[in-house]
Design an enzyme around this catalytic site. Structure first.
Site, short mmCIF file in Angstrom:
data_model
loop_
_atom_site.label_atom_id
_atom_site.label_comp_id
_atom_site.label_asym_id
_atom_site.label_seq_id
_atom_site.Cartn_x
_atom_site.Cartn_y
_atom_site.Cartn_z
N HIS A 154 -37.37 43.75 -31.11
CA HIS A 154 -36.60 42.62 -30.58
C HIS A 154 -37.43 41.85 -29.54
O HIS A 154 -37.49 40.62 -29.56
CB HIS A 154 -35.32 43.12 -29.90
CG HIS A 154 -34.34 43.75 -30.84
ND1 HIS A 154 -33.91 43.15 -32.00
CD2 HIS A 154 -33.68 44.94 -30.77
CE1 HIS A 154 -33.03 43.93 -32.61
NE2 HIS A 154 -32.88 45.03 -31.88
N HIS A 181 -37.82 50.40 -31.58
CA HIS A 181 -36.72 49.51 -31.97
C HIS A 181 -36.61 48.31 -31.02
O HIS A 181 -36.59 47.15 -31.45
CB HIS A 181 -35.41 50.29 -31.99
CG HIS A 181 -34.24 49.48 -32.42
ND1 HIS A 181 -33.85 49.40 -33.73
CD2 HIS A 181 -33.37 48.70 -31.71
CE1 HIS A 181 -32.78 48.60 -33.82
NE2 HIS A 181 -32.48 48.17 -32.61
N GLU A 182 -36.56 48.60 -29.73
CA GLU A 182 -36.39 47.52 -28.76
C GLU A 182 -37.64 46.64 -28.65
O GLU A 182 -37.53 45.44 -28.39
CB GLU A 182 -36.03 48.09 -27.38
CG GLU A 182 -34.73 48.90 -27.35
CD GLU A 182 -33.54 48.12 -27.88
OE1 GLU A 182 -33.54 46.88 -27.80
OE2 GLU A 182 -32.60 48.75 -28.39
#
Length: 354
Positions: free
Chosen positions: A23, A19-20
């Site tokens: 980003h 997920h990170e």
């Protein structure tokens, strides 16, 4: 217990990283400065700076974060770094950076399921395991042990295909081709409308012929292209089911007591790990979809909340007032804390009920 702890650490670590990293990668590709990349929240356990980015492992393993240059209103950004600041990016670039986290969770699930389909999936054959007395199948002479190989001229080899043909028949007559003792023959029958339960326990009407599957299975393997498409379809179906489950929960059909937190995740991760690597990997893909869906909720502290404000900005051409955003962040944080307390409460109740 040791397996559960190790498996949940691997599970959450991978999903948070995916997920990170979404980003992080999109921000880097767009030239936005990344100050921190952390797995976990709270106090730093270990960390290392590479270039301008500090990579951290933090104490609370229930999430993670990427700190971008100029992300907060209070951040001081030098004039030479202004172009690399998150806040100076166009609203569409900011939307791309924010949505990339959940998007990577869905992409990860697609790849996980594709790998599973390439390795091989146990699939139930179209062998008849039982026939209900008085049913259309019984009246047509279908017997336990028969293998259904075609329906109205369309070949079938999996029980799922058979069930789909019957469900979509609309009650029209079907020509079913069978093999029995190495002999081929055909029977004709009309599926009957019957009432059953769906996965949410609701009464639904569907067409049936009165047969049940056998326990016979085969390992079905797909080539990379077919497996990738199957991964996309599987991810879409699970996403749709997840959203439908939330709707059913709001409607009161599904009890909120079914929600689970870290304890339940740890238990399920341990169970799946004991069943084998592929079961654990499938569970990881399933949870990745849930994480992606959850993060798209329009709750201000989540990615969905930021997207909500940016979409308003894109439509109106003006940023949402900072005071409104701060109040929304406080409300969102309170909602998230209440949700965390609730799922922990459910987890503890389950422990006492076992």
């Amino acid at each position: 217990m040791g397996i559960s702890i190790a498996s949940v650490i691997i599970l959450l670590g991978v999903l948070i990283f995916v997920h990170e990293f979404g980003h992080f990668l999109v921000a880097k590709l767009m030239g936005v400065g990344v100050l921190k990349f952390s797995l976990g929240f709270g106090p730093k356990l270990v960390g290392r700076r590479v270039g301008e980015t500090e990579y951290l492992l933090s104490a609370v393993p229930l999430g993670g974060y990427v700190k971008l240059l100029g992300e907060s209103e209070s951040d001081h950004v030098s004039p030479e770094d202004e172009k690399r600041s998150f806040s100076s990016q166009s609203v569409w670039r900011r939307i791309a950076i924010v949505i990339s986290g959940p998007a990577f969770n869905f992409l990860f699930a697609i790849l996980v399921f594709a790998v599973i389909y390439m390795v091989g999936v146990p699939t139930v054959t179209s062998d008849v395991g039982g026939v209900q007395p008085g049913s259309p199948a019984h009246a047509a002479g279908i017997q336990e042990g028969d293998r259904i190989i075609a329906i109205s001229g369309k070949a079938v080899s999996r029980w799922g295909e058979l069930a789909e043909f019957i469900t979509q028949s609309g009650g029209q007559e079907l020509v079913i081709t069978l093999t029995r003792d190495q002999a081929h023959f055909e029977v004709r029958l009309k599926p009957e409308l019957a009432t059953g339960k769906n996965i949410f326990g609701e009464d639904v009407e569907t067409y049936r012929i009165g047969v049940s599957s056998s326990t016979n299975t085969f390992i079905e393997r797909q080539n990379p292209f077919a497996a990738l498409w199957s991964g996309i379809v599987q991810t879409w179906n699970i996403t749709e089911l997840t959203l439908l489950s939330i709707v059913k929960m709001v409607e009161g059909v599904v009890s909120p007591k079914n929600l689970g937190g870290p304890i339940l995740i740890a238990q399920m991760a341990g169970v799946q790990a004991k069943k084998g690597v592929m079961n654990f990997v499938f569970f990881m893909g399933l949870l990745s979809i849930n994480l992606g869906v959850l993060n798209l909720f329009p709750i201000p502290v989540l990615d969905g909340g930021h997207l909500f404000f940016y979409l308003i900005e894109a439509v109106t051409g003006k940023e949402v007032n900072i005071k409104w955003r701060e109040r929304a962040q406080q409300l969102g944080f309170a909602i998230l804390i209440m949700l965390i307390i609730f799922v922990f409460y459910n987890d503890i109740l389950r422990l006492f009920e076992e």
